[in-house]
Design a protein around this motif. Structure first.
Motif, PDB file in Angstrom:
ATOM      1  N   UNK A  12       0.822  -1.208   0.000  1.00 47.84           N
ATOM      2  CA  UNK A  12       0.000   0.000   0.000  1.00 47.84           C
ATOM      3  C   UNK A  12       0.859   1.262   0.000  1.00 47.84           C
ATOM      4  N   UNK A  13       1.879   1.308   0.871  1.00 51.21           N
ATOM      5  CA  UNK A  13       2.736   2.486   0.920  1.00 51.21           C
ATOM      6  C   UNK A  13       3.481   2.677  -0.390  1.00 51.21           C
ATOM      7  N   UNK A  14       3.969   1.580  -0.958  1.00 52.17           N
ATOM      8  CA  UNK A  14       4.677   1.664  -2.229  1.00 52.17           C
ATOM      9  C   UNK A  14       3.759   2.177  -3.332  1.00 52.17           C
ATOM     10  N   UNK A  15       2.516   1.710  -3.348  1.00 52.08           N
ATOM     11  CA  UNK A  15       1.553   2.188  -4.341  1.00 52.08           C
ATOM     12  C   UNK A  15       1.318   3.685  -4.173  1.00 52.08           C
ATOM     13  N   UNK A  16       1.208   4.135  -2.924  1.00 53.64           N
ATOM     14  CA  UNK A  16       1.041   5.566  -2.669  1.00 53.64           C
ATOM     15  C   UNK A  16       2.219   6.374  -3.179  1.00 53.64           C
ATOM     16  N   UNK A  17       3.431   5.866  -2.974  1.00 52.16           N
ATOM     17  CA  UNK A  17       4.629   6.562  -3.464  1.00 52.16           C
ATOM     18  C   UNK A  17       4.652   6.604  -4.991  1.00 52.16           C
ATOM     19  N   UNK A  18       4.206   5.520  -5.616  1.00 53.29           N
ATOM     20  CA  UNK A  18       4.149   5.494  -7.084  1.00 53.29           C
ATOM     21  C   UNK A  18       3.213   6.582  -7.597  1.00 53.29           C
ATOM     22  N   UNK A  19       2.044   6.697  -7.003  1.00 48.34           N
ATOM     23  CA  UNK A  19       1.091   7.708  -7.470  1.00 48.34           C
ATOM     24  C   UNK A  19       1.561   9.125  -7.134  1.00 48.34           C
ATOM     25  N   UNK A  20       2.280   9.281  -6.027  1.00 51.80           N
ATOM     26  CA  UNK A  20       2.844  10.597  -5.731  1.00 51.80           C
ATOM     27  C   UNK A  20       3.855  10.989  -6.808  1.00 51.80           C
ATOM     28  N   UNK A  21       4.739  10.045  -7.155  1.00 49.73           N
ATOM     29  CA  UNK A  21       5.740  10.331  -8.177  1.00 49.73           C
ATOM     30  C   UNK A  21       5.077  10.573  -9.531  1.00 49.73           C
ATOM     31  N   UNK A  22       4.070   9.746  -9.864  1.00 45.96           N
ATOM     32  CA  UNK A  22       3.375   9.913 -11.136  1.00 45.96           C
ATOM     33  C   UNK A  22       2.665  11.269 -11.189  1.00 45.96           C
ATOM     34  N   UNK A  23       2.072  11.674 -10.079  1.00 44.43           N
ATOM     35  CA  UNK A  23       1.441  12.988 -10.019  1.00 44.43           C
ATOM     36  C   UNK A  23       2.458  14.104 -10.166  1.00 44.43           C
ATOM     37  N   UNK A  24       3.649  13.918  -9.572  1.00 41.66           N
ATOM     38  CA  UNK A  24       4.708  14.928  -9.694  1.00 41.66           C
ATOM     39  C   UNK A  24       5.148  15.076 -11.153  1.00 41.66           C
ATOM     40  N   UNK A  25       5.276  13.954 -11.859  1.00 38.35           N
ATOM     41  CA  UNK A  25       5.638  14.010 -13.275  1.00 38.35           C
ATOM     42  C   UNK A  25       4.568  14.772 -14.057  1.00 38.35           C
ATOM     43  N   UNK A  26       3.297  14.507 -13.763  1.00 38.88           N
ATOM     44  CA  UNK A  26       2.208  15.222 -14.435  1.00 38.88           C
ATOM     45  C   UNK A  26       2.247  16.710 -14.087  1.00 38.88           C
ATOM     46  N   UNK A  27       2.572  17.027 -12.836  1.00 42.89           N
ATOM     47  CA  UNK A  27       2.659  18.438 -12.448  1.00 42.89           C
ATOM     48  C   UNK A  27       3.777  19.170 -13.160  1.00 42.89           C
ATOM     49  N   UNK A  28       4.878  18.474 -13.435  1.00 44.93           N
ATOM     50  CA  UNK A  28       6.020  19.102 -14.100  1.00 44.93           C
ATOM     51  C   UNK A  28       5.825  19.170 -15.608  1.00 44.93           C
ATOM     52  N   UNK A  29       5.321  18.088 -16.205  1.00 45.96           N
ATOM     53  CA  UNK A  29       5.276  17.994 -17.668  1.00 45.96           C
ATOM     54  C   UNK A  29       3.884  18.179 -18.260  1.00 45.96           C
ATOM     55  N   UNK A  30       2.832  18.133 -17.434  1.00 45.40           N
ATOM     56  CA  UNK A  30       1.478  18.257 -17.945  1.00 45.40           C
ATOM     57  C   UNK A  30       0.858  16.942 -18.369  1.00 45.40           C
ATOM     58  N   UNK A  31       1.598  15.838 -18.261  1.00 38.71           N
ATOM     59  CA  UNK A  31       1.079  14.528 -18.644  1.00 38.71           C
ATOM     60  C   UNK A  31       1.901  13.451 -17.960  1.00 38.71           C
ATOM     61  N   UNK A  32       1.491  12.186 -18.137  1.00 38.60           N
ATOM     62  CA  UNK A  32       2.349  11.099 -17.685  1.00 38.60           C
ATOM     63  C   UNK A  32       1.855  10.306 -16.498  1.00 38.60           C
ATOM     64  N   UNK A  33       0.750  10.715 -15.846  1.00 38.42           N
ATOM     65  CA  UNK A  33       0.339   9.966 -14.652  1.00 38.42           C
ATOM     66  C   UNK A  33      -0.024   8.513 -14.976  1.00 38.42           C
ATOM     67  N   UNK A  34      -0.884   8.235 -15.982  1.00 41.25           N
ATOM     68  CA  UNK A  34      -1.166   6.825 -16.279  1.00 41.25           C
ATOM     69  C   UNK A  34       0.065   6.065 -16.759  1.00 41.25           C
ATOM     70  N   UNK A  35       0.900   6.722 -17.577  1.00 37.58           N
ATOM     71  CA  UNK A  35       2.074   6.046 -18.120  1.00 37.58           C
ATOM     72  C   UNK A  35       3.041   5.650 -17.018  1.00 37.58           C
ATOM     73  N   UNK A  36       3.350   6.598 -16.132  1.00 38.55           N
ATOM     74  CA  UNK A  36       4.277   6.317 -15.033  1.00 38.55           C
ATOM     75  C   UNK A  36       3.676   5.295 -14.074  1.00 38.55           C
TER      76      UNK A  36
END
Length: 252
Positions: A12-36
């Motif tokens: 569960x914690x690892x999944x949360x970290x994955x979505x945090x990182x994926x959200x950060x990529x989307x925040x920086x680039x405007x896309x990428x949450x599903x891909x990451x």
């Protein structure tokens, strides 16, 4: 709330970290949450489980991206043939995720990530003439849908195609949000039809919204302090290497 049977509580914690990182990529680039999300979660769980987890956070973040743009109606009219193709292709192709037992979807996910990252890194910017758009859009949508249904990744060939239409910056971001939103809804329908998106998947997917949104906020702060081009280049290189690992995993 319960989690899918194949997502253990230590994950569960690892999944949360994955979505945090994926959200950060989307925040920086405007896309990428599903891909990451699919790339990283696909390394620790079956792709069909990963696809079920990303449905709700992907939908929420993409709807936000869609509704904050300036020209939703005009883009919806212009791209409806593509969106129809995305819907049909995703629902038709989702059987590949829901019925996979031999690792083919893992290989497909790796191949999609490799193709997207390599194309984005090295290809020249394409341009689609307006006269060809009506003929190409439904086929681009259909192929994108089949890739989405088979791998859970929304970007090939939709993203390069939308970038080739000559849209303005705000319209492009909104068009990407529209494509991803339609892909997410169609994927949810396809997974539900195959019995792979049930109440327990929705519960776990709901819990992923908070880290995804927190990551987006963090990424927007970081975007003002780092070179977006440099981040994007290294992100794509890492995505390609992860794709290679996923592609060869069934052979190991």
């Amino acid at each position: 709330m319960s989690f899918p049977a194949d997502v253990s509580l230590p994950h569960v914690l690892l999944v949360g970290l994955v979505f945090f990182f994926a959200g950060a990529v989307k925040g920086i680039t405007g896309m990428g949450l599903p891909t990451v999300s699919m790339a990283l979660l696909g390394a620790i769980m079956p792709p069909v489980t990963a696809a079920g987890l990303l449905i709700i956070p992907s939908f929420v973040t993409n709807v936000w991206q869609l509704v904050t743009g300036p020209n939703f109606r005009a883009l919806a009219v212009r791209l409806w043939l593509m969106m129809a193709g995305v819907t049909v292709g995703t629902i038709a192709g989702s059987w590949m995720l829901t019925s996979d037992t031999s690792g083919w979807t893992t290989m497909g996910l790796g191949l999609a990530l490799m193709a997207y990252s390599a194309f984005t890194l090295f290809a020249r910017q394409l341009a689609v003439p307006m006269r060809l758009e009506g003929k190409l859009s439904p086929w681009i949508g259909l192929v994108t849908g089949l890739v989405t249904g088979g791998t859970g990744v929304f970007v090939i060939p939709a993203v390069p195609y939308l970038q080739a239409l000559g849209l303005g910056k705000d319209d492009l971001i909104q068009a990407l949000g529209l494509s991803s939103t339609v892909s997410t809804v169609a994927l949810a329908v396809g997974l539900a039809g195959g019995g792979a998106f049930r109440l327990e998947n929705a519960a776990a997917s709901l819990l992923a919204i908070a880290p995804a949104l927190a990551g987006m906020g963090f990424g927007q702060v970081i975007r003002a302090r780092v070179s977006a081009a440099t981040f994007r280049r290294w992100f794509l290189i890492c995505l390609f290497l992860l794709g290679v690992q996923l592609f060869i995993r069934p052979f190991l």
